[in-house]
Design a protein around this motif. Structure first.
Motif, mmCIF file in Angstrom:
data_model
loop_
_atom_site.group_PDB
_atom_site.id
_atom_site.type_symbol
_atom_site.label_atom_id
_atom_site.label_comp_id
_atom_site.label_asym_id
_atom_site.label_seq_id
_atom_site.Cartn_x
_atom_site.Cartn_y
_atom_site.Cartn_z
ATOM 1 N N VAL A 456 38.937 5.379 -5.117
ATOM 2 C CA VAL A 456 38.939 6.649 -4.382
ATOM 3 C C VAL A 456 38.194 6.472 -3.059
ATOM 4 O O VAL A 456 38.661 6.906 -1.999
ATOM 5 N N LYS A 457 37.070 5.801 -3.103
ATOM 6 C CA LYS A 457 36.299 5.585 -1.871
ATOM 7 C C LYS A 457 37.091 4.742 -0.873
ATOM 8 O O LYS A 457 37.016 4.962 0.329
ATOM 9 N N GLU A 458 37.873 3.789 -1.413
ATOM 10 C CA GLU A 458 38.696 2.946 -0.553
ATOM 11 C C GLU A 458 39.717 3.798 0.207
ATOM 12 O O GLU A 458 39.897 3.651 1.409
ATOM 13 N N VAL A 459 40.373 4.705 -0.527
ATOM 14 C CA VAL A 459 41.371 5.552 0.139
ATOM 15 C C VAL A 459 40.683 6.485 1.146
ATOM 16 O O VAL A 459 41.163 6.664 2.269
ATOM 17 N N LEU A 460 39.548 7.080 0.752
ATOM 18 C CA LEU A 460 38.842 7.985 1.674
ATOM 19 C C LEU A 460 38.441 7.243 2.946
ATOM 20 O O LEU A 460 38.449 7.817 4.040
#
Lengths: 471, 471
Positions: A456-460
């Motif tokens: 999720v952090k990667e996409v954000l």
């Protein structure tokens, strides 16, 4: 915006205070421009003890009441306050009967340094908000100068206090009705476009000429304009005191490096409120906006203030000199929106955990708790609609990532992560490099359950990271 | 405190909204406990068009009005709002007629997951504020269960809706009048200490017995208490629906790890407001405080809420289920002060630049500008008092450092830096090491003008640095 302004106020040593929205009417006074109509312009009513209570129309009168009730406060008492104020009037376009003011004041000092500081705080606040030097200016004046000018013409026919007040309110309309309108209102009166006639101040042509000269006074610098004003006030004591105050403010501004590109003396600035006694100032945005009639005009005043040396005395009988200024928060916000300097995000959470299979709600709850525990704002879908409607909800609420997991995925220890922006991005015209980059970013991919937070952090991170969330 | 709570609300994906303090009376409804007196309890008056306008008494009714007027909002619409609300009543000790509420709501979902989330947000907010697990508990109930219990005894004498409402308001007084008082009020009535007689609900002894059994229902776990309640509601459809709702909330809380140490079912919780339709909850601080009569008692409720499925329908005719909760900000603040968990700093600036020689004001202005430019909140003394009074002002306003420079020092390119805390520290009893340390810290020292900022930061570092300034 509020947080930025607060920081500037605190930089100068102003501390927060809150006072109630309701005050006894006696404590509010009648300092609005419509001062001759008792209670006009304010929301007033009787409480259960039959006392008249009203909603505050500004934050200055309640501050004065507060200072009067707390005689042991340190002097100067320097506070800031932000909150709604209320005016019972038909609001013009873009204005409201309930609106926010954001004030700072120094109570208990007669030093012009405090007034100069008001002008500096205005400049600093506007620049902190990203308004560039040249797009705003602080316009400064002193009511005593106008009073002095009126004294010089008193011999040429009686200028009563009442008339002096009318002259002041007439000058306050200059922006709206222009110098010709003001000249008419200083004399017999003026008929507006609708044919309505407004009775004037009934000054003689000679008197009008002096007032007009005053309004037109010019000087290449603040100091030179003071010279010109000094001539106009002649021997009037109050007038000379006013010019002297302007000179002191000029000196303080100059030694702090606030020159004519940021703070001007402008004899036409009088401010409508009845409690000002000396220096008055306003912060004006000078860039043009197109108004609702399609006419380009200056955005106008967003900040205003002045010295009110007699207001606390009303409560205590003791003179407590004070000065301060106030932002019209709603108008300034409108200005910042016009300039694209403020961003009002539609949502605070960037992640939605969907509920594809309602029987797996416990699992979804654990996911969302894990995301929250990793410093992310994350929402669990708590409605009862289909997954398709859940995706629509995610996009309506401006989410960036949606998490999806059915029983098959959960059984395999996996979750799906959907990048909700990628479709939108792909549809935009892009260069070859950017296109390749986008194609390498899958819009939806599966990952091991334990990699949920990292993915999720990667996409954000593709969109500036979780810091995009407002603090 | 507000900032901490806001962060928790945003973690769950609630977004900010503001609505006006004034609403048309029709939009407020009459959901206060004194529902039978029209307009009782609210500040209401007529506006210039003769329409009845009132100050909001909570944030829930205005939210419902807002949702009704904006049918295109995403559903669920999840917002939080903080602001003052107004009640026209004689406030009890520590309570005010204007007080702050801080709400969060999910509008447009009938899922009990949203209700469970309300309880979790309460727990998270209280813990984020430093209130330890065990010092608070969320008490949860469902109004439908009580309605079901009343249905079972309807055959034993008419329990009209009106009476059901009276029973609810009677139970709401349990905290104040105890179970004996409630039993009396369920029957013929009750005489209080002052001798005043309050007419009761006039239930029969058999009916009172059933209601008392309900109030006394116990269970070792939430699930077991649901079993007990299920027996009490018998065949009542609404009662069974209520128990089922509680079971769903229990399950959601359990799978998120919110066990009985944090969230209990308590049949005595009914909440006074008239608009709740199902689950109700309150966050209670369980540690003891000594009240104004010297009696130790639980601090009590600081957070409350529930489901209000019919409120939006009042405006639209369409059913829009909704649920939410609200903090009593002032009460919670009082609780945090009692616990020493909140610090209200007297001032925002830690540094005062004094004006020993008013002729050097320009120099002082440059100093204060330099400090501010180095990310310090610094105040220039803008009063007209002696240096001695300036030091008193510095201490009254809780400054840490004062800068002093006369013409001699300025001539030598120096300034004096005074540590205003050191005297206070020295007077405290200290160990030998600490004493030596303090003695090595000069309370006032001279430094080169160009070292001003560095030296001020050095002194501030003795007391935790500039970060002690509130953000």
């Amino acid at each position: 915006m509020i947080a930025t302004i607060r920081k500037v106020y605190e930089r100068y040593g102003f501390s927060p205070l809150e006072t109630p929205a309701l005050e006894y009417v006696d404590c509010l006074g009648k300092f609005l421009p419509e001062a001759d109509q008792p209670d006009a312009g304010i929301f007033a009513f009787r409480d259960e003890d039959d006392a008249w209570v009203a909603l505050r129309y500004d934050l200055t009168a309640p501050l004065s009441r507060y200072v009067a009730m707390n005689p042991d406060l340190p002097r100067p008492f320097r506070r800031y306050q932000v909150g709604p104020v209320y005016r019972l009037e038909k609001p013009g376009p873009g204005r409201f009967r309930e609106f926010y003011q954001f004030d700072f004041d120094s109570v208990g000092t007669n030093s012009m340094l405090a007034d100069a500081e008001c002008c500096m705080v205005m400049c600093d606040a506007l620049e902190a908000l990203g308004i560039e030097r040249g797009d705003y200016v602080v316009r400064l004046n002193d009511r005593k100068v106008l009073n002095g000018v009126l004294e010089t013409i008193r011999s040429d026919g009686a200028i009563e206090n009442r008339t002096a007040q009318d002259v002041l309110l007439t000058i306050d309309k200059l922006d709206r009705i222009g110098i010709d309108g003001v000249t008419q209102l200083l004399g017999e009166g003026r008929k507006d476009e609708s044919g309505d006639f407004t009775r004037g101040c009934r000054l003689s042509p000679g008197q009008i000429d002096v007032v007009t000269k005053y309004l037109m006074a010019e000087g290449a610098t603040r100091a030179k304009l003071c010279d010109a004003l000094e001539k106009l006030v002649g021997e009037s004591e109050v007038g000379r005191a006013g010019v002297d105050e302007l000179r002191q403010i000029d000196a303080a501004l100059a030694s702090a490096g606030y020159d004519e590109d940021r703070a001007l003396i402008d004899p036409t600035v009088v401010r409508g409120l009845g409690y000002y006694t000396g220096p008055v100032y306003e912060g004006v945005l000078t860039f043009a906006v197109v108004d609702q009639d399609g006419v380009a005009r200056e955005f106008g005043s967003v900040f205003g203030g002045g010295r009110y040396d007699d207001l606390v005395e009303r409560f205590t009988g003791h003179k407590v000199p004070a000065t301060g200024a106030s932002i019209g928060v709603d108008r300034l916000l409108a200005a910042l929106k016009t300039l694209g300097k403020v961003d009002t995000p539609a949502t605070t959470a960037a992640v939605l955990v969907t509920r594809l299979d309602k029987n797996l709600t416990g699992e979804y709850q654990r996911m969302v708790a894990e995301l929250r525990g990793s410093d992310l704002n994350a929402e669990l879908y708590v409605g009862n609609q289909s997954i398709k409607k859940q995706f629509k909800y995610a996009s309506d609420t401006n989410k960036i990532v949606a998490i999806v997991a059915g029983s098959d995925e959960m059984g395999a220890g996996e979750v799906s992560i959907k990048d909700l922006r990628l479709g939108v991005e792909l549809s935009k015209e892009v260069g070859a490099d950017r296109k390749r980059w986008l194609e390498s970013q899958p819009a939806q991919f599966k990952t091991k359950r334990e990699n949920l937070v990292a993915c999720v952090k990667e996409v954000l991170a593709r969109y500036g990271g979780p810091s995009r969330n407002p603090a």
